[in-house]
Design an enzyme around this catalytic site. Structure first.
Site, mmCIF file in Angstrom:
data_model
loop_
_atom_site.group_PDB
_atom_site.id
_atom_site.type_symbol
_atom_site.label_atom_id
_atom_site.label_comp_id
_atom_site.label_asym_id
_atom_site.label_seq_id
_atom_site.Cartn_x
_atom_site.Cartn_y
_atom_site.Cartn_z
ATOM 1 N N ARG A 1 0.853 -1.182 0.000
ATOM 2 C CA ARG A 1 0.000 0.000 0.000
ATOM 3 C C ARG A 1 0.887 1.230 0.000
ATOM 4 O O ARG A 1 1.809 1.322 0.810
ATOM 5 C CB ARG A 1 -0.829 -0.066 1.282
ATOM 6 C CG ARG A 1 -1.817 1.005 1.543
ATOM 7 C CD ARG A 1 -2.584 0.604 2.828
ATOM 8 N NE ARG A 1 -3.744 1.430 3.064
ATOM 9 C CZ ARG A 1 -3.738 2.551 3.767
ATOM 10 N NH1 ARG A 1 -2.626 2.976 4.311
ATOM 11 N NH2 ARG A 1 -4.835 3.246 3.940
ATOM 12 N N SER B 1 -12.900 -3.122 -0.009
ATOM 13 C CA SER B 1 -13.142 -2.592 1.341
ATOM 14 C C SER B 1 -14.568 -2.101 1.477
ATOM 15 O O SER B 1 -15.084 -1.419 0.580
ATOM 16 C CB SER B 1 -12.224 -1.395 1.609
ATOM 17 O OG SER B 1 -10.953 -1.824 1.987
ATOM 18 N N LYS C 1 -4.670 5.051 8.995
ATOM 19 C CA LYS C 1 -5.428 5.497 7.832
ATOM 20 C C LYS C 1 -5.885 6.929 8.041
ATOM 21 O O LYS C 1 -6.425 7.257 9.104
ATOM 22 C CB LYS C 1 -6.647 4.587 7.630
ATOM 23 C CG LYS C 1 -7.347 4.834 6.314
ATOM 24 C CD LYS C 1 -8.532 3.931 6.090
ATOM 25 C CE LYS C 1 -9.057 4.147 4.680
ATOM 26 N NZ LYS C 1 -10.332 3.491 4.466
HETATM 27 N N1 TZP Z 1 -8.524 0.553 6.331
HETATM 28 C C1 TZP Z 1 -9.318 0.607 7.399
HETATM 29 S S1 TZP Z 1 -8.435 0.731 8.841
HETATM 30 C C2 TZP Z 1 -6.947 0.694 8.005
HETATM 31 C C3 TZP Z 1 -7.193 0.600 6.647
HETATM 32 C C4 TZP Z 1 -6.184 0.561 5.599
HETATM 33 C C5 TZP Z 1 -5.625 0.760 8.679
HETATM 34 C C6 TZP Z 1 -5.300 -0.477 9.474
HETATM 35 O O1 TZP Z 1 -4.054 -0.332 10.097
HETATM 36 P P1 TZP Z 1 -3.771 -0.783 11.607
HETATM 37 O O2 TZP Z 1 -2.456 -0.150 11.951
HETATM 38 O O3 TZP Z 1 -3.679 -2.282 11.608
HETATM 39 O O4 TZP Z 1 -4.904 -0.232 12.440
#
Ligand code: TZP
Ligand code: MG
Length: 202
Positions: free
Chosen positions: A38, A106, A135
């Site tokens: 990503r 998603s 995010k």
């Molecule tokens: N989409 C929803 S939450 C997220 C994404 C890409 C981030 C998840 O990262 P982490 O550090 O595991 O909470």
């Protein structure tokens, strides 16, 4: 069948690309088999370079999923694409990658889960389950109850994401997720952390 752990490497979390590659190799050593790359920076040239290097270093035993970009998935020889609600639609992605490669989508609420269930997506991601720092502008937290509801709405493989760590991951699987997607709790000690996830989730 998805593996219990879906590791995500977020390029912006790494000081340089050598650390990113070293982290990927540690995850491989822990027997991670599903890994998403990503990079939200918009630098497509750098993304392709890093993605091709990941493919080269990790070999074929890990499924590599490209976030957002179907074109870079093909160019890097990845195994699939993961899209959100504002990326190409599943129909659009299929026009680029064909029927064979993996497609994940998603979702953030029950309506989106129902909609994704009617597409050709191979798995559906839901979240954020818990609060996350990884995010920008995350959607509202859905909690374990959101996972339970999503489970009733689709028979596709369900990936939970957002704030999932070694302490709470079992509760997420017990709520009905097939797999947990994790960014931050894999960063500090990738190999040990991934091994812990596999030990906890069996
Ligand atoms: N989409 C929803 S939450 C997220 C994404 C890409 C981030 C998840 O990262 P982490 O550090 O595991 O909470
Ligand atoms: Mg996206």
């Amino acid at each position: 069948m998805l593996p219990r752990l879906y590791a995500i490497l977020d390029a912006s979390s790494f000081p340089d690309h050598e650390v990113l590659f070293a982290t990927a190799e540690e995850l491989l050593a822990a027997r991670v088999t599903l890994l998403q790359y990503r990079d939200k920076s918009g630098n497509a040239r750098r993304m392709l370079e890093q993605a091709r290097e990941l493919r080269r270093r990790l070999g074929g035993s890990v499924k590599l999923i490209m976030n957002d970009r179907s074109d870079l998935c093909l160019a890097a020889g990845f195994d699939g694409v993961h899209v959100g609600q504002e990326d190409l639609s599943p129909v659009g992605v299929r026009k680029v990658i064909g029927e064979r490669l993996w497609l994940g989508e998603s979702t953030h609420n029950p309506e989106q889960v129902k909609e994704a269930d009617r597409t050709s997506a191979d798995y559906i991601a839901i979240g954020p389950v818990f609060s996350t720092m990884s995010k920008a502008n995350p959607d509202p937290i859905i909690g374990l109850e959101g996972v339970r509801v999503a489970r009733t709405l689709t028979r596709k493989p369900l990936v939970a994401i957002g704030g999932i760590n070694r302490s709470n991951c079992l509760s997420v699987i017990e709520a009905g997720a097939d797999s947990v997607a994790v960014i931050s709790d894999l960063m500090r000690e990738p190999r040990k952390s991934a091994e812990d996830f596999f030990r906890i989730l069996g």
